[in-house]
Design an enzyme around this catalytic site. Structure first.
Site, PDB file in Angstrom:
ATOM      1  CB  THR A  80      11.900 -44.424  21.913  1.00 43.02           C
ATOM      2  OG1 THR A  80      12.503 -44.328  23.196  1.00 43.02           O
ATOM      3  CG2 THR A  80      12.983 -44.718  20.900  1.00 43.02           C
ATOM      4  NE  ARG A 125      21.117 -46.892  21.987  1.00 38.80           N
ATOM      5  CZ  ARG A 125      19.856 -47.166  22.341  1.00 38.80           C
ATOM      6  NH1 ARG A 125      18.915 -46.262  22.137  1.00 38.80           N
ATOM      7  NH2 ARG A 125      19.548 -48.304  22.877  1.00 38.80           N
ATOM      8  CB  SER A 148      11.302 -42.359  28.068  1.00 36.13           C
ATOM      9  OG  SER A 148       9.939 -42.596  28.305  1.00 36.13           O
ATOM     10  N   GLY A 180      12.962 -51.454  26.267  1.00 33.63           N
ATOM     11  CA  GLY A 180      14.107 -51.863  27.073  1.00 33.63           C
ATOM     12  C   GLY A 180      15.396 -51.689  26.308  1.00 33.63           C
ATOM     13  CB  THR A 195      10.076 -47.427  23.824  1.00 36.02           C
ATOM     14  OG1 THR A 195      11.461 -47.123  23.759  1.00 36.02           O
ATOM     15  CG2 THR A 195       9.516 -47.439  22.428  1.00 36.02           C
TER      16      THR A 195
HETATM   17  N1  ASP Z   1      14.269 -49.600  23.369  1.00 36.72           N
HETATM   18  C1  ASP Z   1      14.595 -48.205  23.441  1.00 36.72           C
HETATM   19  C2  ASP Z   1      15.999 -48.003  22.986  1.00 36.72           C
HETATM   20  O1  ASP Z   1      16.839 -48.840  23.237  1.00 36.72           O
HETATM   21  C3  ASP Z   1      14.424 -47.603  24.774  1.00 36.72           C
HETATM   22  C4  ASP Z   1      13.450 -48.240  25.704  1.00 36.72           C
HETATM   23  O2  ASP Z   1      12.467 -48.826  25.303  1.00 36.72           O
HETATM   24  O3  ASP Z   1      13.625 -48.189  26.902  1.00 36.72           O
HETATM   25  O4  ASP Z   1      16.268 -46.969  22.422  1.00 36.72           O
END
Ligand code: ASP
Length: 332
Positions: free
Chosen positions: A209, A219, A86, A243, A191
């Site tokens: 991330t 995206r 991730s 998140g 992240t």
């Molecule tokens: N916040 C990150 C994103 O939306 C991913 C994550 O933290 O889970 O790309």
């Protein structure tokens, strides 16, 4: 901070801690010990990969190093971990098979830099720092970010790695509908966001991330967006997010947390209020996981998430890096 506003902030903080036991008796609300225990230096970072990242950061922070250098070094460790799906070069690709990386960094002078949609470069966080230090811009994306990174001499790395490519091919077979909304869960989201206060009381943060696994091509989430994935105001504190980035962007999440701390809330309470803001802006929060961590000018820390299961790593001079379960609004 002007002397007057400093006093105001200090008094409100004190008031907030006095009021805490009475006013915050929500079912899942727990005041962690560290929240009440001011420390300097301190480093915190999201999820269990933060344990090792904090130790890396501590090599600098524990030797009178600057918070800015520590938060860069800490997350570089995670970015180069090929088993991490991730963050960084071991991360999962978008639905077209491209691993596109997002990162940002912010220091105690409110300087900031970011890269988004960066492919084939080993350390996006260091490129973000170079954007901050070597250009007049805050953010570079895609092809331009890559050319800049190459011109600066940053190490290239071919992605996706073999195992990740294999997984993506399997995923592709089962997900032929290209407009299908990707599912969000523990496996495809995480992240590393890191915040540190150094022995001089200066705060910096970093966030990096590979984003939402199998996202639509193009995206970009919250992580490289200053104010959403990360925000630092050295007079008050810093915050970072993890998140579902789309929900975090909608409320300028990390900036919101810092502003709640400015109003006198503890780091944990500030994160809780930001989570509640997210919940209030969405008619359906089923599966919408978002979490924040925060640190204030005294070195107090806190975290809070929509659902249970979010944790963050904490390190100070007295203890080894330890994992703290964040308080949460609801259970999965
Ligand atoms: N916040 C990150 C994103 O939306 C991913 C994550 O933290 O889970 O790309």
């Amino acid at each position: 901070m002007k002397r007057r506003s400093f006093f105001k902030f200090g008094m409100l903080s004190a008031l907030a801690s006095i009021l805490k036991p009475q006013s915050l008796m929500g079912m899942n609300y727990a005041v962690s010990k560290v929240d009440l225990d001011p420390q300097k230096p301190v480093v915190i970072s999201t999820w269990s990969h933060g344990l090792a990242a904090n130790e890396e950061a501590w090599k600098l922070l524990g030797n009178s190093g600057k918070a800015l250098d520590a938060v860069e070094a800490g997350v570089r460790h995670t970015e180069s971990d090929l088993t991490n799906r991730s963050v960084g070069i071991g991360g999962r690709p978008d639905r077209e098979g491209h691993v596109t990386l997002d990162a940002c960094i912010m220091d105690d002078q409110s300087r900031c830099g970011a890269v988004a949609y960066l492919e084939g470069i080993k350390h996006p966080i260091s490129v973000a720092r170079a954007v901050m230090e070597r250009t007049q811009h805050v953010m570079l994306v895609g092809r331009g970010a890559k050319s800049f990174a190459i011109d600066c001499g940053f190490e290239k790395f071919k992605t996706p790695i073999k195992e990740v490519k294999q997984d993506w091919k399997e995923w592709k077979k089962e997900h032929k509908d290209e407009f299908e909304k990707p599912e969000i869960n523990h496996e495809n989201h995480d992240t590393i966001g890191m915040l540190a206060i150094d022995e001089n009381g200066n705060i910096s943060g970093s966030c990096t991330t590979s984003g939402w696994a199998y996202k639509l091509a193009g995206r970009v989430g919250d992580s490289p967006i200053i104010g959403a994935g990360l925000f630092v105001d050295n007079e008050v504190g810093g915050a970072c997010a993890t998140g579902m980035g789309e929900a975090i962007i909608r409320i300028a999440g990390s900036h919101t947390v810092v502003e709640f701390m400015r109003q006198g809330h503890s780091p944990e309470m500030a994160c809780k209020l930001a989570v509640e803001r997210i919940i209030s802006k969405h008619s359906d929060v089923k599966g919408l996981q978002c979490g924040f961590i925060a640190i204030n000018k005294n070195g107090q820390v806190g975290g809070y998430s929509v659902y249970n299961g979010f944790n963050y790593a904490y390190k100070n001079s007295k203890e080894n890096s330890q994992l703290i379960d964040a308080a949460f609004d609801r259970k999965w």
